[in-house]
Design a protein around this motif. Structure first.
Motif, PDB file in Angstrom:
ATOM      1  N   THR A  94       5.227  -0.663  -0.577  1.00 28.35           N
ATOM      2  CA  THR A  94       4.707   0.237  -1.262  1.00 28.35           C
ATOM      3  C   THR A  94       3.734  -0.129  -2.451  1.00 28.35           C
ATOM      4  OG1 THR A  94       6.554   1.776  -0.767  1.00 28.35           O
ATOM      5  CG2 THR A  94       5.210   2.414  -2.852  1.00 28.35           C
ATOM      6  N   ARG A  95       2.488   0.480  -2.547  1.00 27.66           N
ATOM      7  CA  ARG A  95       1.642   0.153  -3.557  1.00 27.66           C
ATOM      8  C   ARG A  95       1.153   1.561  -4.330  1.00 27.66           C
ATOM      9  NH1 ARG A  95      -4.172  -2.476  -2.423  1.00 27.66           N
ATOM     10  NH2 ARG A  95      -4.983  -2.311  -4.572  1.00 27.66           N
ATOM     11  N   LEU A  96       1.193   1.293  -5.532  1.00 25.93           N
ATOM     12  CA  LEU A  96       0.944   2.360  -6.385  1.00 25.93           C
ATOM     13  C   LEU A  96      -0.456   2.829  -6.461  1.00 25.93           C
ATOM     14  CD1 LEU A  96       3.034   2.067  -9.642  1.00 25.93           C
ATOM     15  CD2 LEU A  96       3.381   4.001  -7.885  1.00 25.93           C
ATOM     16  N   ASN A  97      -0.881   3.889  -6.978  1.00 26.49           N
ATOM     17  CA  ASN A  97      -2.299   4.240  -7.008  1.00 26.49           C
ATOM     18  C   ASN A  97      -2.220   4.494  -8.469  1.00 26.49           C
ATOM     19  OD1 ASN A  97      -4.779   5.332  -7.406  1.00 26.49           O
ATOM     20  ND2 ASN A  97      -4.270   7.415  -6.227  1.00 26.49           N
ATOM     21  N   GLU A  98      -2.972   3.443  -9.246  1.00 24.69           N
ATOM     22  CA  GLU A  98      -2.725   3.500 -10.797  1.00 24.69           C
ATOM     23  C   GLU A  98      -3.539   4.737 -11.354  1.00 24.69           C
ATOM     24  OE1 GLU A  98      -0.975   1.265 -12.291  1.00 24.69           O
ATOM     25  OE2 GLU A  98      -0.810  -0.315 -10.951  1.00 24.69           O
ATOM     26  N   GLU A  99      -4.372   5.053 -10.879  1.00 22.74           N
ATOM     27  CA  GLU A  99      -5.360   6.143 -11.448  1.00 22.74           C
ATOM     28  C   GLU A  99      -4.227   7.472 -10.926  1.00 22.74           C
ATOM     29  OE1 GLU A  99      -7.361   6.830 -13.487  1.00 22.74           O
ATOM     30  OE2 GLU A  99      -7.523   9.280 -13.023  1.00 22.74           O
ATOM     31  N   GLY A 100      -3.704   7.520 -10.142  1.00 25.94           N
ATOM     32  CA  GLY A 100      -2.780   8.715  -9.647  1.00 25.94           C
ATOM     33  C   GLY A 100      -1.529   8.655 -10.812  1.00 25.94           C
ATOM     34  N   VAL A 101      -1.008   7.484 -11.121  1.00 23.86           N
ATOM     35  CA  VAL A 101      -0.031   7.095 -11.871  1.00 23.86           C
ATOM     36  C   VAL A 101      -0.495   7.575 -13.289  1.00 23.86           C
ATOM     37  CG1 VAL A 101       1.788   5.678 -13.045  1.00 23.86           C
ATOM     38  CG2 VAL A 101       1.279   5.555 -10.740  1.00 23.86           C
ATOM     39  N   ARG A 102      -1.583   7.358 -13.708  1.00 29.10           N
ATOM     40  CA  ARG A 102      -2.250   7.753 -14.942  1.00 29.10           C
ATOM     41  C   ARG A 102      -2.110   9.043 -15.242  1.00 29.10           C
ATOM     42  NH1 ARG A 102      -5.891   9.393 -17.618  1.00 29.10           N
ATOM     43  NH2 ARG A 102      -7.413   9.862 -15.980  1.00 29.10           N
ATOM     44  N   GLN A 103      -2.814  10.063 -14.030  1.00 25.13           N
ATOM     45  CA  GLN A 103      -2.906  11.376 -14.079  1.00 25.13           C
ATOM     46  C   GLN A 103      -1.599  12.112 -14.294  1.00 25.13           C
ATOM     47  OE1 GLN A 103      -4.964  12.827 -10.608  1.00 25.13           O
ATOM     48  NE2 GLN A 103      -6.595  11.544 -10.970  1.00 25.13           N
ATOM     49  N   ALA A 127       2.611  11.660 -21.487  1.00 26.36           N
ATOM     50  CA  ALA A 127       3.517  10.367 -21.507  1.00 26.36           C
ATOM     51  C   ALA A 127       2.367   9.233 -21.367  1.00 26.36           C
ATOM     52  CB  ALA A 127       4.526  10.634 -20.464  1.00 26.36           C
ATOM     53  N   LEU A 128       1.406   9.267 -21.852  1.00 26.41           N
ATOM     54  CA  LEU A 128       0.356   7.984 -21.678  1.00 26.41           C
ATOM     55  C   LEU A 128       0.999   6.780 -22.402  1.00 26.41           C
ATOM     56  CD1 LEU A 128      -3.176   9.648 -21.353  1.00 26.41           C
ATOM     57  CD2 LEU A 128      -1.962   8.456 -19.582  1.00 26.41           C
ATOM     58  N   GLU A 129       1.245   7.209 -23.630  1.00 27.18           N
ATOM     59  CA  GLU A 129       1.977   6.000 -24.164  1.00 27.18           C
ATOM     60  C   GLU A 129       3.222   5.503 -23.623  1.00 27.18           C
ATOM     61  OE1 GLU A 129       3.384   6.270 -28.760  1.00 27.18           O
ATOM     62  OE2 GLU A 129       1.594   7.361 -28.584  1.00 27.18           O
ATOM     63  N   TRP A 130       3.984   6.219 -23.409  1.00 27.11           N
ATOM     64  CA  TRP A 130       5.285   5.677 -22.362  1.00 27.11           C
ATOM     65  C   TRP A 130       4.806   4.808 -21.055  1.00 27.11           C
ATOM     66  CZ3 TRP A 130       6.503   6.116 -17.380  1.00 27.11           C
ATOM     67  CH2 TRP A 130       7.410   5.656 -16.973  1.00 27.11           C
ATOM     68  N   LEU A 131       3.685   5.287 -20.471  1.00 29.52           N
ATOM     69  CA  LEU A 131       3.284   4.606 -19.512  1.00 29.52           C
ATOM     70  C   LEU A 131       2.883   3.276 -19.675  1.00 29.52           C
ATOM     71  CD1 LEU A 131       2.458   4.365 -16.306  1.00 29.52           C
ATOM     72  CD2 LEU A 131       0.263   5.505 -16.890  1.00 29.52           C
ATOM     73  N   GLN A 132       2.111   3.364 -20.600  1.00 29.04           N
ATOM     74  CA  GLN A 132       1.289   1.897 -21.073  1.00 29.04           C
ATOM     75  C   GLN A 132       2.491   0.931 -21.424  1.00 29.04           C
ATOM     76  OE1 GLN A 132      -1.057   2.228 -24.462  1.00 29.04           O
ATOM     77  NE2 GLN A 132      -2.717   0.665 -23.704  1.00 29.04           N
ATOM     78  N   ALA A 133       3.509   1.435 -22.264  1.00 25.32           N
ATOM     79  CA  ALA A 133       4.464   0.330 -22.562  1.00 25.32           C
ATOM     80  C   ALA A 133       5.430   0.065 -21.511  1.00 25.32           C
ATOM     81  CB  ALA A 133       5.475   1.173 -23.554  1.00 25.32           C
ATOM     82  N   ALA A 134       5.828   1.028 -20.755  1.00 28.91           N
ATOM     83  CA  ALA A 134       6.484   0.715 -19.447  1.00 28.91           C
ATOM     84  C   ALA A 134       5.783   0.056 -18.402  1.00 28.91           C
ATOM     85  CB  ALA A 134       7.174   2.240 -18.718  1.00 28.91           C
ATOM     86  N   ARG A 135       4.569   0.104 -18.267  1.00 27.01           N
ATOM     87  CA  ARG A 135       3.938  -0.438 -17.116  1.00 27.01           C
ATOM     88  C   ARG A 135       3.777  -2.001 -17.537  1.00 27.01           C
ATOM     89  NH1 ARG A 135       3.760  -1.229 -11.951  1.00 27.01           N
ATOM     90  NH2 ARG A 135       1.698  -1.193 -10.888  1.00 27.01           N
ATOM     91  N   SER A 136       3.560  -2.141 -18.864  1.00 23.73           N
ATOM     92  CA  SER A 136       3.300  -3.624 -19.420  1.00 23.73           C
ATOM     93  C   SER A 136       4.479  -4.283 -19.115  1.00 23.73           C
ATOM     94  CB  SER A 136       3.095  -3.495 -20.820  1.00 23.73           C
ATOM     95  OG  SER A 136       4.024  -3.252 -21.475  1.00 23.73           O
TER      96      SER A 136
END
Ligand code: FAD
Length: 265
Positions: A18-27, A34-43
């Motif tokens: 499975t591969r993520l669609n990063e743009e979809g995840v951002r949306q 939760a963009l802040e959470w995403l940035q921290a979690a994904r890093s």
């Protein structure tokens, strides 16, 4: 001309995951503010399969941070804690979002008969002995038959000799493809169960965990144990948070059983 027995080894190749669609995840994160959470979690979490499962789980409670769901006053901050809790609670349905595709090469029809019993969460494509007229019989010789390997060879060579004899009764060059298919399918009935074949097998992580547990058990058949031992090693390495509770139990015969702390999530 009769071929000699072609001894083969079962192989496991990881073909896809499975591969993520990063743009979809951002949306999605934007939708939940939760963009802040995403940035921290994904890093901290670069594994697409594990992250997708975590995203699916967090969607259930809007637990992408404190305050998004007024009922949520604290969240598990990292993927390891989050996914370990999922396994511990047995919330395995979210593990169904991510899949792995394997090629199982040189496996017997004994193996494929057994693996098709696992229906939930799987997809399979097996080489067709209706369409494919075999040029040779490959066979893996299980350890219990190793002391008699030359007799095994004799038996398989004899089957192959009989197969070629029957095959030569037909004028293949004058037959339509449909006729060839019918006769090829009829002829396969005399081929051995141990004959090597190839299978593409896709399963989600909930299923893989279960099949590894069941099929590396000492009570399971020797070949399926060997193949799912290889699957277990790949998954433990590539998805450490989803298989981190598995341990290797070395048995007196040198084979390994893969045991999860959390069974059948
Ligand atoms: C050591 C060993 C010996 C075996 N011996 C035999 C034997 O002698 N004869 C024989 O016929 N089989 C035998 N089997 C196969 C066994 O009976 C199962 O068919 C096989 O292991 C598939 O497992 P599963 O039923 O968990 O199905 P999976 O498809 O792997 O499903 C996973 C889980 O999903 C749920 N599920 C799936 N389908 C349904 C459904 N339709 N309804 C409700 N819940 C569902 C169940 O909780 C199930 O455990 C053996 C298996 C092993 C490991």
């Amino acid at each position: 001309m009769i071929n000699q027995l072609n001894p083969v080894e079962p192989l496991v190749i990881k073909l896809a995951e499975t591969r993520l669609n990063e743009e979809g995840v951002r949306q999605l994160a934007e939708h939940y503010t939760a963009l802040e959470w995403l940035q921290a979690a994904r890093s901290l979490q670069s594994n697409d399969s594990e992250f997708l499962i975590e995203l699916a789980g967090r969607t259930c409670y809007k637990s992408f941070g404190v305050g998004i769901n007024p009922n949520v006053t604290r969240i598990r901050g990292n993927s390891k804690d989050y996914l370990t809790n999922v396994l511990e609670k047995g919330d395995g349905s979210i593990l169904e979002h991510a899949t792995v595709t394997f090629a199982f090469l040189n496996v017997s029809r004994v193996f494929t008969h057994e693996v098709v019993r696992h229906r939930a969460g799987t997809a399979m494509s097996q080489e067709s002995l209706r369409y494919v007229r075999p040029r040779e019989i490959g066979l893996w010789i299980p350890p219990d038959l190793q002391p008699a390997s030359s007799k095994v060879s004799d038996a398989v060579n004899e089957i192959e000799r009989r197969y070629r004899d029957l095959e030569s009764q037909f004028d293949w060059d004058r037959m339509s493809f449909e006729q060839k298919k019918r006769v090829t399918s009829a002829l396969r009935r005399i081929l051995p169960d141990g004959m090597a074949t190839h299978l593409i097998w896709t399963a989600n992580h909930r299923t893989i965990r279960w099949v590894v547990e069941m099929r590396t058990d000492p009570a399971a058949e020797v070949e399926i144990r060997k193949v799912f031992g290889k699957v277990a090693e790949i998954c433990m390495k590539d998805y450490p948070l989803l298989y981190g509770d598995f341990t290797r139990n070395k048995l007196p015969d040198g084979t390994i059983q893969y045991l999860p702390k959390f069974s059948k999530v």
